[in-house]
Design a protein around this motif. Structure first.
Motif, short mmCIF file in Angstrom:
data_model
loop_
_atom_site.label_atom_id
_atom_site.label_comp_id
_atom_site.label_asym_id
_atom_site.label_seq_id
_atom_site.Cartn_x
_atom_site.Cartn_y
_atom_site.Cartn_z
N UNK A 87 2.60 36.26 8.95
CA UNK A 87 2.06 35.83 7.77
C UNK A 87 0.79 34.93 7.45
N UNK A 88 0.50 34.77 6.42
CA UNK A 88 -0.97 34.98 6.05
C UNK A 88 -1.66 33.87 7.54
N UNK A 89 -2.88 33.71 7.43
CA UNK A 89 -3.56 32.44 7.83
C UNK A 89 -3.38 31.30 8.38
N UNK A 90 -3.31 31.13 6.76
CA UNK A 90 -3.30 29.54 6.15
C UNK A 90 -2.00 29.18 5.93
N UNK A 91 -0.71 29.70 6.02
CA UNK A 91 0.55 29.06 5.78
C UNK A 91 1.02 27.96 6.94
N UNK A 92 1.50 26.96 6.42
CA UNK A 92 1.75 26.21 7.43
C UNK A 92 3.67 25.84 7.63
N UNK A 93 4.07 24.90 8.23
CA UNK A 93 4.66 25.21 8.70
C UNK A 93 6.35 24.88 7.82
N UNK A 94 5.83 24.26 7.53
CA UNK A 94 6.57 23.33 5.82
C UNK A 94 6.59 24.32 4.68
N UNK A 95 5.32 25.17 4.87
CA UNK A 95 5.69 27.08 3.87
C UNK A 95 6.84 27.68 4.12
N UNK A 96 7.02 27.43 5.40
CA UNK A 96 7.38 28.38 6.42
C UNK A 96 9.41 27.68 5.72
N UNK A 97 9.37 26.41 6.13
CA UNK A 97 10.25 25.86 5.55
C UNK A 97 11.53 26.22 4.10
N UNK A 98 10.49 25.85 3.47
CA UNK A 98 10.61 26.60 2.13
C UNK A 98 10.62 27.85 2.23
N UNK A 99 10.23 28.77 3.00
CA UNK A 99 10.87 30.69 2.94
C UNK A 99 12.15 30.32 2.98
N UNK A 100 12.72 29.56 4.40
CA UNK A 100 13.90 30.56 4.99
C UNK A 100 14.64 29.09 4.09
N UNK A 101 14.61 27.86 3.11
CA UNK A 101 15.43 27.29 2.76
C UNK A 101 16.07 27.99 1.39
N UNK A 102 15.10 28.95 1.14
CA UNK A 102 14.79 29.57 -0.25
C UNK A 102 15.86 30.55 -0.09
N UNK A 103 15.74 31.56 1.26
CA UNK A 103 16.38 32.76 1.33
C UNK A 103 17.49 32.59 1.72
N UNK A 104 18.44 31.54 2.79
CA UNK A 104 19.52 31.24 2.98
C UNK A 104 20.39 30.38 1.42
N UNK A 105 19.81 30.02 0.63
CA UNK A 105 20.31 29.80 -0.54
C UNK A 105 20.45 30.20 -1.25
N UNK A 106 20.20 31.98 -1.78
CA UNK A 106 19.90 32.87 -2.20
C UNK A 106 21.24 33.35 -1.39
N UNK A 107 21.57 33.78 -0.60
CA UNK A 107 22.72 34.61 0.81
C UNK A 107 23.11 33.51 1.40
N UNK A 108 24.30 32.87 0.90
CA UNK A 108 24.68 31.19 1.34
C UNK A 108 26.04 32.21 2.23
N UNK A 109 26.14 33.86 2.32
CA UNK A 109 27.11 34.31 3.58
C UNK A 109 26.29 34.58 4.70
N UNK A 110 25.61 33.44 4.67
CA UNK A 110 25.01 33.77 6.24
C UNK A 110 24.89 32.78 7.18
#
Length: 131
Positions: A87-110
């Motif tokens: 991850x980029x150095x300035x990434x926050x835990x909240x940014x990571x949360x958004x990445x994960x939420x979006x990823x799972x939302x796009x792949x509900x079978x996971x």
């Protein structure tokens, strides 16, 4: 207090964390895991907590953010090269949360898979390491 920025953790703290998690898992596996517990630890179960942002659910949000923070601790030193993310150095835990939420939302079978595995895939997909 969690500032939102991800921090590197010393080796002794990583070891202490690993010991605590191992003890907790030993105790919980000594008791038979029921379907509710398995569902709660799945990507779908943690996803519900990650989407929440109300003051009434601090423990569920803390569970989501804590699991993401744990992945960051592991990525610093403990993951194999095929599982690492950069991850980029300035990434926050909240940014990571958004990445994960979006990823799972796009792949509900996971949603039935363990959260940690799906979250690692999401972070690696968003921030692959350059070779």
């Amino acid at each position: 207090m969690l500032s939102g920025k991800l921090r590197k953790v010393s080796k002794p703290m990583q070891l202490l964390f690993a010991i605590i998690v191992s003890i907790a898992l030993s105790v919980s596996t000594a008791k038979a895991l029921d379907a509710d517990m398995i569902r709660a630890l799945s990507a779908g179960g943690i996803l519900a907590a990650c989407k929440e942002s109300t003051a009434e659910t601090p423990l569920r949000i803390g569970n989501c953010l804590g699991q993401i923070q744990m992945l960051y601790i592991g990525h610093i030193d403990g993951l194999s090269d095929d599982r690492k993310f950069c991850p980029p150095a300035d990434i926050s835990i909240y940014d990571a949360r958004e990445v994960i939420v979006g990823y799972i939302a796009r792949r509900p079978d996971l949603k039935i898979l363990p959260f940690a595995f799906v979250a690692l895939d999401a972070l690696k997909d968003a921030w692959p390491c350059k070779k």
